[in-house]
Scaffold this motif. Sequence first.
Motif, PDB file in Angstrom:
ATOM      1  N   MET A 104      44.441   3.140  43.564  1.00  0.00           N
ATOM      2  CA  MET A 104      43.204   2.820  44.072  1.00  0.00           C
ATOM      3  C   MET A 104      43.221   3.217  45.572  1.00  0.00           C
ATOM      4  SD  MET A 104      43.114  -0.985  42.747  1.00  0.00           S
ATOM      5  CE  MET A 104      43.422  -1.680  41.199  1.00  0.00           C
ATOM      6  N   GLY A 105      43.896   3.640  46.114  1.00  0.00           N
ATOM      7  CA  GLY A 105      43.916   4.265  47.510  1.00  0.00           C
ATOM      8  C   GLY A 105      44.403   3.085  48.419  1.00  0.00           C
ATOM      9  N   ILE A 106      45.158   1.926  47.846  1.00  0.00           N
ATOM     10  CA  ILE A 106      45.630   0.904  48.918  1.00  0.00           C
ATOM     11  C   ILE A 106      46.975   1.521  49.217  1.00  0.00           C
ATOM     12  CG2 ILE A 106      46.148  -1.469  49.047  1.00  0.00           C
ATOM     13  CD1 ILE A 106      43.074  -0.776  48.633  1.00  0.00           C
ATOM     14  N   ASN A 107      47.250   1.339  50.376  1.00  0.00           N
ATOM     15  CA  ASN A 107      48.749   1.536  50.874  1.00  0.00           C
ATOM     16  C   ASN A 107      49.545   0.593  50.791  1.00  0.00           C
ATOM     17  OD1 ASN A 107      50.785   2.800  52.113  1.00  0.00           O
ATOM     18  ND2 ASN A 107      50.141   2.595  54.181  1.00  0.00           N
ATOM     19  N   VAL A 108      50.524   0.557  49.613  1.00  0.00           N
ATOM     20  CA  VAL A 108      51.502  -0.610  49.587  1.00  0.00           C
ATOM     21  C   VAL A 108      52.755  -0.242  50.321  1.00  0.00           C
ATOM     22  CG1 VAL A 108      52.823  -2.002  47.873  1.00  0.00           C
ATOM     23  CG2 VAL A 108      50.730  -0.946  47.240  1.00  0.00           C
ATOM     24  N   VAL A 109      52.674  -0.812  51.734  1.00  0.00           N
ATOM     25  CA  VAL A 109      53.636  -0.799  52.495  1.00  0.00           C
ATOM     26  C   VAL A 109      55.038  -1.263  52.359  1.00  0.00           C
ATOM     27  CG1 VAL A 109      54.213  -1.039  54.992  1.00  0.00           C
ATOM     28  CG2 VAL A 109      51.979  -0.578  54.533  1.00  0.00           C
ATOM     29  N   GLU A 110      55.007  -2.379  51.504  1.00  0.00           N
ATOM     30  CA  GLU A 110      56.190  -3.113  51.196  1.00  0.00           C
ATOM     31  C   GLU A 110      55.729  -4.081  49.890  1.00  0.00           C
ATOM     32  OE1 GLU A 110      59.307  -6.446  53.224  1.00  0.00           O
ATOM     33  OE2 GLU A 110      57.573  -5.436  54.425  1.00  0.00           O
ATOM     34  N   ARG A 111      56.955  -3.973  49.060  1.00  0.00           N
ATOM     35  CA  ARG A 111      56.896  -4.891  48.080  1.00  0.00           C
ATOM     36  C   ARG A 111      57.987  -5.946  48.274  1.00  0.00           C
ATOM     37  NH1 ARG A 111      59.468  -6.951  43.540  1.00  0.00           N
ATOM     38  NH2 ARG A 111      61.160  -5.305  44.149  1.00  0.00           N
ATOM     39  N   THR A 112      57.498  -7.395  48.223  1.00  0.00           N
ATOM     40  CA  THR A 112      58.467  -8.475  48.361  1.00  0.00           C
ATOM     41  C   THR A 112      58.583  -9.269  47.212  1.00  0.00           C
ATOM     42  OG1 THR A 112      56.751 -10.040  49.439  1.00  0.00           O
ATOM     43  CG2 THR A 112      58.072  -8.286  50.872  1.00  0.00           C
ATOM     44  N   PRO A 113      59.821  -9.453  46.567  1.00  0.00           N
ATOM     45  CA  PRO A 113      59.668 -10.478  45.492  1.00  0.00           C
ATOM     46  C   PRO A 113      59.497 -11.819  45.901  1.00  0.00           C
ATOM     47  CG  PRO A 113      62.268  -9.915  46.557  1.00  0.00           C
ATOM     48  CD  PRO A 113      61.153  -9.256  47.213  1.00  0.00           C
ATOM     49  N   ILE A 114      59.033 -12.540  44.745  1.00  0.00           N
ATOM     50  CA  ILE A 114      58.702 -13.699  44.619  1.00  0.00           C
ATOM     51  C   ILE A 114      59.092 -14.489  43.538  1.00  0.00           C
ATOM     52  CG2 ILE A 114      56.640 -13.470  43.273  1.00  0.00           C
ATOM     53  CD1 ILE A 114      55.146 -15.340  45.418  1.00  0.00           C
ATOM     54  N   ASP A 115      60.733 -14.496  43.696  1.00  0.00           N
ATOM     55  CA  ASP A 115      61.333 -15.160  42.767  1.00  0.00           C
ATOM     56  C   ASP A 115      61.555 -16.622  42.790  1.00  0.00           C
ATOM     57  OD1 ASP A 115      62.368 -12.683  41.887  1.00  0.00           O
ATOM     58  OD2 ASP A 115      64.300 -12.794  43.029  1.00  0.00           O
ATOM     59  N   HIS A 116      60.565 -17.333  42.037  1.00  0.00           N
ATOM     60  CA  HIS A 116      60.297 -18.587  42.452  1.00  0.00           C
ATOM     61  C   HIS A 116      59.877 -19.091  41.259  1.00  0.00           C
ATOM     62  CE1 HIS A 116      60.108 -21.699  45.559  1.00  0.00           C
ATOM     63  NE2 HIS A 116      59.065 -22.282  44.875  1.00  0.00           N
ATOM     64  N   GLY A 117      60.191 -20.553  40.871  1.00  0.00           N
ATOM     65  CA  GLY A 117      59.730 -21.087  39.422  1.00  0.00           C
ATOM     66  C   GLY A 117      60.725 -21.007  38.378  1.00  0.00           C
ATOM     67  N   ILE A 118      61.810 -20.634  38.469  1.00  0.00           N
ATOM     68  CA  ILE A 118      62.586 -20.100  37.479  1.00  0.00           C
ATOM     69  C   ILE A 118      63.163 -21.820  36.868  1.00  0.00           C
ATOM     70  CG2 ILE A 118      64.712 -18.811  36.361  1.00  0.00           C
ATOM     71  CD1 ILE A 118      64.251 -16.677  38.363  1.00  0.00           C
ATOM     72  N   THR A 119      63.118 -21.905  35.665  1.00  0.00           N
ATOM     73  CA  THR A 119      63.555 -23.182  35.186  1.00  0.00           C
ATOM     74  C   THR A 119      64.452 -23.146  34.029  1.00  0.00           C
ATOM     75  OG1 THR A 119      61.674 -23.748  33.872  1.00  0.00           O
ATOM     76  CG2 THR A 119      61.782 -24.211  36.007  1.00  0.00           C
ATOM     77  N   ASP A 120      65.184 -23.791  33.401  1.00  0.00           N
ATOM     78  CA  ASP A 120      65.865 -23.853  32.163  1.00  0.00           C
ATOM     79  C   ASP A 120      64.768 -23.601  30.986  1.00  0.00           C
ATOM     80  OD1 ASP A 120      68.195 -24.368  33.062  1.00  0.00           O
ATOM     81  OD2 ASP A 120      68.160 -26.556  32.638  1.00  0.00           O
ATOM     82  N   ASP A 121      63.606 -24.194  31.232  1.00  0.00           N
ATOM     83  CA  ASP A 121      62.487 -23.669  30.151  1.00  0.00           C
ATOM     84  C   ASP A 121      61.960 -22.331  30.088  1.00  0.00           C
ATOM     85  OD1 ASP A 121      62.342 -26.652  29.393  1.00  0.00           O
ATOM     86  OD2 ASP A 121      61.075 -27.259  30.967  1.00  0.00           O
ATOM     87  N   ASN A 122      62.005 -21.738  31.070  1.00  0.00           N
ATOM     88  CA  ASN A 122      61.486 -20.434  31.050  1.00  0.00           C
ATOM     89  C   ASN A 122      62.531 -19.328  31.398  1.00  0.00           C
ATOM     90  OD1 ASN A 122      61.777 -20.216  33.832  1.00  0.00           O
ATOM     91  ND2 ASN A 122      59.872 -21.173  34.373  1.00  0.00           N
ATOM     92  N   ARG A 123      63.797 -19.651  31.529  1.00  0.00           N
ATOM     93  CA  ARG A 123      64.612 -18.447  31.776  1.00  0.00           C
ATOM     94  C   ARG A 123      64.760 -17.403  30.945  1.00  0.00           C
ATOM     95  NH1 ARG A 123      67.791 -19.771  35.875  1.00  0.00           N
ATOM     96  NH2 ARG A 123      67.792 -21.947  35.251  1.00  0.00           N
TER      97      ARG A 123
END
Length: 206
Positions: free
Chosen positions: A166-185
């Motif tokens: 789209m022409g948006i400059n993605v300068v950096e991608r940062t992970p969002i490793d959050h919310g991992i549980t036994d129910d969703n692993r």
Amino acid sequence: MNDQTETYQYVSSANLPTKLGQFQIHGFVEKTSQQEHVALSYGDWEVEDVVPIRIHSECLTGDALFSTRCDCGAQLEKALQNIVEQGKGVLLYLRQEGRGIGLLNKIHAYKLQDEGMDTVEANEHLGFDADLRDYSICQLMLEQLNVKNVKLMTNNPKKSEALSKMGINVVERTPIDHGITDDNRHYIRTKTEKLGHHFSESLLKK
């Protein structure tokens, strides 16, 4: 750059006080389907600044009903916290439940997952692609908010690719490793192995 105003329309903005801080909420609509989407913005920036953002697809079960069979609600809250901590940012909240298949079809898919299928297999069994989401409206949303350069909070490389096209400059991608549980692993492992999402292997083994 394509003229997004032929397909999408900015509607209005208002203050949105939350438990995390004072946001602004901005409304947008797809003209053909009348599907409504919103963006939340926090803080101020100049047009050339790098702005932290997250593209978040609606998940009623995770965002509003606190389900732990996905990581959506936890990621939504964490993204908003990150934006407040960094003093500025945008969350694009897209109304495309169940990776685009809709709420009731997602419940059908949940039933198939209860019977042993993974998320990709369940969607395909119902006749859908694994991921039907469309990020086109993000272009108009970010233009409306004067955002050109972003630090994208995501584990999904397709979101980075979509913004770049789209022409948006993605300068950096940062992970969002959050919310991992036994129910969703298992669900998260499927996203990693079949959809190319990036999660820490050490988190999946816990």
